[in-house]
Design a protein around this motif. Structure first.
Motif, short mmCIF file in Angstrom:
data_model
loop_
_atom_site.label_atom_id
_atom_site.label_comp_id
_atom_site.label_asym_id
_atom_site.label_seq_id
_atom_site.Cartn_x
_atom_site.Cartn_y
_atom_site.Cartn_z
N UNK A 146 19.18 -46.11 -30.21
CA UNK A 146 19.80 -47.15 -29.39
C UNK A 146 21.26 -46.83 -29.07
N UNK A 147 21.89 -45.97 -29.87
CA UNK A 147 23.29 -45.60 -29.65
C UNK A 147 23.42 -44.42 -28.67
N UNK A 148 22.29 -43.87 -28.25
CA UNK A 148 22.33 -42.79 -27.27
C UNK A 148 22.44 -41.41 -27.86
N UNK A 149 22.31 -41.30 -29.16
CA UNK A 149 22.43 -40.00 -29.83
C UNK A 149 21.08 -39.29 -29.83
N UNK A 150 20.57 -38.99 -28.64
CA UNK A 150 19.22 -38.44 -28.50
C UNK A 150 19.21 -36.93 -28.69
N UNK A 151 18.14 -36.43 -29.31
CA UNK A 151 18.02 -35.00 -29.57
C UNK A 151 16.56 -34.57 -29.41
N UNK A 152 16.37 -33.34 -28.94
CA UNK A 152 15.04 -32.74 -28.91
C UNK A 152 15.03 -31.58 -29.89
N UNK A 153 14.24 -31.70 -30.95
CA UNK A 153 14.14 -30.66 -31.96
C UNK A 153 12.98 -29.74 -31.58
N UNK A 154 13.31 -28.46 -31.38
CA UNK A 154 12.33 -27.56 -30.79
C UNK A 154 12.46 -26.16 -31.39
N UNK A 155 11.31 -25.54 -31.64
CA UNK A 155 11.29 -24.20 -32.21
C UNK A 155 11.71 -23.18 -31.16
N UNK A 156 12.44 -22.15 -31.62
CA UNK A 156 12.89 -21.09 -30.71
C UNK A 156 11.73 -20.34 -30.06
N UNK A 157 10.52 -20.52 -30.58
CA UNK A 157 9.35 -19.90 -29.98
C UNK A 157 9.09 -20.42 -28.58
N UNK A 158 9.62 -21.60 -28.27
CA UNK A 158 9.39 -22.24 -26.97
C UNK A 158 10.70 -22.25 -26.19
N UNK A 159 10.96 -21.19 -25.43
CA UNK A 159 12.27 -21.04 -24.78
C UNK A 159 12.43 -21.92 -23.54
N UNK A 160 12.61 -23.19 -23.75
CA UNK A 160 12.77 -24.14 -22.65
C UNK A 160 14.20 -23.99 -22.10
#
Length: 358
Positions: free
Chosen positions: A50-64
């Motif tokens: 709710x405070x806007x501290x959003x994160x996407x946790x992603x493995x380096x195997x998926x080079x987005x």
């Protein structure tokens, strides 16, 4: 991030007193970010707050590489991914978690975060996703348009007497020719007695004179799913088959006529089921009347006797009554409907008249 969709989710989180949530379902992450990531056994999690501290946790195997509108936090196979997540979450506040998040990740986070202040947060996203926005409606219309064209082509080739399995293989080519992205689910092609099995897997059966032919198919287009069923008859239809077909068709039409905002899902189920029961075939209608659909062919929500949720504009679901007489005949007729402000829009337009092929 799709800010409009994220805003809906955050408002629901706030209303339910849930300050933070981890989303791991790839379909839900696609809904919010517009990006499909299939992590396999590796951890993938979108943290929204709710405070806007959003994160996407992603493995380096998926080079987005593209900007998804959310900060990416990378990890590799040698790191403790959940420990990395734990550094960002509020350890004192309740935490929503995805219903499908593997226990090995959740248990590790519980160990690191402490306490048991975890709740199933999926209900929030599931319910937000039930009401489609304008873009989603257009995607669903297009997927259904392509599916109408595909079922027309499939019905025309019934007289070629391919096996059920071969028909499914032909369908793959039809979808490719039409510009669809493939199947939204494995097709159900069923002849004769096989049609009395609602989820029959296509085999080497060949169509015979007098068979009912169930064609239950769906394509995907722009990451949205179609699903429809038509039943036709090969060369002729018995009096019993005609009777069953007309009862199912009436049940389909009665259920569609009952769709409007404020009606309950169980009311739609009853409209179809009561008609079939009154005709004496109630015990042969062995499944719910329908299911919600969108990014997934079975989105959250169904059209069943136990679902008392009320319909809202933007919801899309199937109406697919059927009668299945073991060893004799099976009939199912399925359309997708979109709830509008004053009723519904039927997304499938291929004829439902009793049709004899060959």
């Amino acid at each position: 991030m799709n800010q409009q969709r994220l805003g809906k989710v955050l408002r629901e989180m706030e209303a339910k007193g849930l300050p933070q949530m981890l989303v791991s379902d790839p379909a839900a992450i696609f809904y919010l970010t517009g990006k499909w990531i299939h992590p396999g056994e590796r951890m993938l999690a979108l943290y929204i707050n709710l405070k806007g501290n959003n994160k996407l946790f992603i493995n380096e195997l998926f080079p987005v590489q593209e900007d998804l509108g959310v900060e990416k936090v990378w990890f590799n196979d040698t790191q403790d991914a959940v420990e990395i997540v734990s550094k960002y979450v509020d350890k004192e506040s309740p935490m929503g978690v995805d219903k499908n998040w593997p226990a090995r990740f959740l248990l590790r986070l519980m160990e690191l975060k402490g306490g048991s202040n975890f709740v199933n947060g999926s209900a929030i996203l599931d319910r937000v996703r039930m009401c489609k926005d304008d873009q989603e409606k257009d995607f669903m219309r297009e997927a259904s348009r392509l599916n109408d064209l595909a079922v027309e082509k499939m019905i025309k080739i019934v007289p070629e007497e391919h096996t059920e399995k071969k028909m499914g293989q032909i369908l793959a080519g039809i979808y490719e020719e039409l510009g669809a992205d493939g199947f939204s689910f494995d097709p159900i092609i069923a002849y004769g007695a096989n049609a009395a099995d609602p989820h029959h897997g296509p085999d080497n059966s060949e169509v015979k004179e007098g068979d009912s032919v169930i064609i239950d198919i769906g394509c995907a287009k722009d990451s949205y799913c179609a699903d429809m069923t038509r039943t036709v008859f090969y060369k002729h239809a018995s009096d019993k088959a005609r009777e069953v077909y007309n009862i199912v068709l009436e049940a389909n039409l009665k259920a569609i006529a009952a769709v409007k905002p404020g009606a309950r899902f169980c009311d739609i189920d009853a409209a179809a089921r009561d008609h079939i029961e009154a005709a004496g075939y109630g015990k042969y209608f062995t499944h719910r009347t329908g299911h919600s659909i969108g990014i997934e062919v079975h989105d959250f929500g169904d059209v069943s006797s136990v679902n008392t949720d009320k319909l809202k504009p933007g919801m899309i679901f199937s109406i697919e009554p059927g009668i299945y007489l073991p060893g004799e005949v099976g009939v199912r007729i399925e359309d997708l409907v979109l709830v509008t402000e004053d009723g519904c829009e039927v997304l499938n337009n291929y004829s439902k008249e009793l049709t004899i092929i060959g």
